[in-house]
Motif scaffolding. Structure first.
Motif, short mmCIF file in Angstrom:
data_model
loop_
_atom_site.label_atom_id
_atom_site.label_comp_id
_atom_site.label_asym_id
_atom_site.label_seq_id
_atom_site.Cartn_x
_atom_site.Cartn_y
_atom_site.Cartn_z
N LEU A 57 -8.16 -9.92 -5.75
CA LEU A 57 -7.54 -9.08 -4.74
C LEU A 57 -8.13 -7.69 -4.81
CD1 LEU A 57 -3.90 -9.99 -5.79
CD2 LEU A 57 -4.95 -10.71 -3.64
N ARG A 58 -8.10 -7.00 -3.67
CA ARG A 58 -8.38 -5.55 -3.72
C ARG A 58 -7.10 -4.81 -3.40
NH1 ARG A 58 -9.21 -3.42 1.54
NH2 ARG A 58 -9.32 -5.08 3.09
N TYR A 59 -6.90 -3.67 -4.03
CA TYR A 59 -5.75 -2.82 -3.71
C TYR A 59 -6.03 -2.14 -2.38
CZ TYR A 59 -4.26 -3.40 -8.57
OH TYR A 59 -3.85 -3.92 -9.78
N VAL A 60 -5.00 -2.04 -1.52
CA VAL A 60 -5.21 -1.47 -0.19
C VAL A 60 -4.28 -0.28 0.07
CG1 VAL A 60 -5.99 -3.66 0.80
CG2 VAL A 60 -3.59 -2.99 1.04
N ASN A 61 -4.74 0.56 0.97
CA ASN A 61 -3.91 1.59 1.59
C ASN A 61 -3.05 0.87 2.62
OD1 ASN A 61 -2.93 3.46 3.44
ND2 ASN A 61 -4.76 4.75 3.36
N PRO A 62 -1.69 0.81 2.44
CA PRO A 62 -0.87 -0.01 3.34
C PRO A 62 -0.86 0.54 4.77
CG PRO A 62 0.52 1.28 1.86
CD PRO A 62 -0.90 1.47 1.39
N ALA A 63 -1.23 1.80 4.95
CA ALA A 63 -1.20 2.38 6.30
C ALA A 63 -2.46 2.02 7.10
CB ALA A 63 -1.06 3.90 6.21
N THR A 64 -3.52 1.61 6.40
CA THR A 64 -4.79 1.36 7.10
C THR A 64 -5.42 0.01 6.77
OG1 THR A 64 -6.12 2.31 5.33
CG2 THR A 64 -5.34 3.83 7.05
N GLY A 65 -5.04 -0.59 5.65
CA GLY A 65 -5.73 -1.79 5.17
C GLY A 65 -7.02 -1.45 4.45
#
Ligand code: 1HN
Length: 355
Positions: A247-255
């Protein structure tokens, strides 16, 4: 140059180079091929730090030598052996192990450099980012993005250690760094602990919220959640032959990435998994979270166990083998390389024209 010149010509050229040197001039034809290598020619070395047997005791020694307050940050820098004295674990990234003892505070400051924390040991200390307090547990991934105020505190009765990852060499290379200390000892915590996760970690955002920075508004990615997602993937997805379940960690506001300069990843290798070779242009720092296994990095074999840290240099093939179910955290400058159109990867023995 195609052919070796005869001695007179060589001498004449050397004299010429000496004559032009004081003018700040140098002949490209002597270095062209080194400047534009056919493929990445990294100076970095593969290297592993054994946390339990080599590092932990030394870090606790530092705890007796200097307080967190006096040090500002009590950190042992992990330097790539090919880059000693440069505070670099890769060409673009810095890593260090930070210790904060019971009752200690590391005072607030902010800087242009973006930082991540990956919790190695201890439970319940906190990082406060722009007034939001995140309580930290082993395996948690916490970010303090560029220009955000941040400070740490340990109100528990056990030492707390985390790995810091920062883009210090990159920002230094760009000569774009500013820093500022606070005029008060602690940030005013504007919101209750856990507010940041509740606000941005649950597929919701306040209706009129607008991003003011390119970084994630979510500062803490607790391991309990990452672990659940890995387990779900392992249950339901075919395994990736190079990565296991990654998995990659994401910015939830932008993906997008949590921060514009540092990408982070977490992967599960089922027991007995043997990966196909893989390489990418982003030199990568790995932290073993769970399990035991071995990775072959170029010609170097690393045997690993929880809390070990190792470096995979750019464009160096890696294969992983897990002896038990294992979880690896990693981070790299992939967001930078992708934004610039530079990032490349090679899976297995696939053939490609890289240009
Ligand atoms: C920093 O701000 C921290 O906030 C840790 O914990 C390590 C290394 C260089 C520059 C800033 C922190 C750092 C750092």
């Amino acid at each position: 140059m195609a052919d070796a010149p005869d001695r007179d010509v060589a001498e004449e050229r050397r004299d010429y180079y000496e004559r032009i040197s004081p003018l700040g001039l140098a002949p490209l034809w002597e270095t062209l091929h080194a400047l534009v290598p056919k493929q990445p020619a990294t100076p970095l070395l593969p290297v592993k730090w054994d946390y339990d047997n080599q590092i932990r005791e030394k870090l606790l020694d530092a705890g007796r030598l200097i307080s967190a307050e006096e040090a500002e940050r009590r950190v042992l820098i992990l330097e790539n052996p090919a880059m000693r004295g440069q505070a670099s674990i890769t060409q673009s990234l810095y890593a260090g192990l930070q210790l904060i003892l019971p009752g200690e505070k590391a005072p607030p400051h902010r800087h242009s450099q973006s930082a991540l924390r990956f919790v190695i040991e201890g439970s319940g200390a906190h990082t406060t980012v722009d007034g939001d307090r995140a309580i930290m547990q082993p395996g948690d991934f916490v970010i303090t993005p560029s220009r955000h105020w941040h400070e740490h505190g340990n109100e528990t009765d056990v030492p707390m250690v985390w790995l810091d990852g920062l883009d210090i060499p990159l920002v230094r290379f760009l000569d774009a760094g500013f820093a500022q200390g606070a005029d008060r000892p602690v940030q005013v915590e504007q919101r209750s602990a856990g507010d940041n996760f509740n606000r941005f970690g649950r597929n919701l955002a306040p209706v009129d919220w607008q991003a003011r920075t390119p970084s994630s508004p979510l500062f803490s990615y607790p391991y309990v959640h990452s672990r659940t997602v890995l387990e779900t993937m392992a249950l339901n997805d075919p395994i990736d032959p190079c990565h296991g379940h990654k998995l990659r960690y994401v910015n939830p506001a932008t993906g997008g990435w949590p921060m514009p300069t540092i990408g982070a990843f977490i992967q599960l290798l089922p027991k007995g998994f043997e990966s196909l070779p893989y390489r990418g242009t982003d030199s990568t720092v790995f932290v073993v979270v769970e399990g035991e296994g071995r990775s072959v990095v170029g010609d170097t074999l690393f045997q690993w166990k929880p809390r070990d840290i190792f470096v995979l240099p750019s464009w160096t093939p890696v294969t992983h083998r897990s002896e038990s179910e294992a979880v690896l955290f990693s981070f790299s400058d992939r967001p930078v390389q992708q934004a610039l159109g530079l990032w490349r990867e090679q899976r297995g023995d696939e053939e490609r024209d890289w240009i």
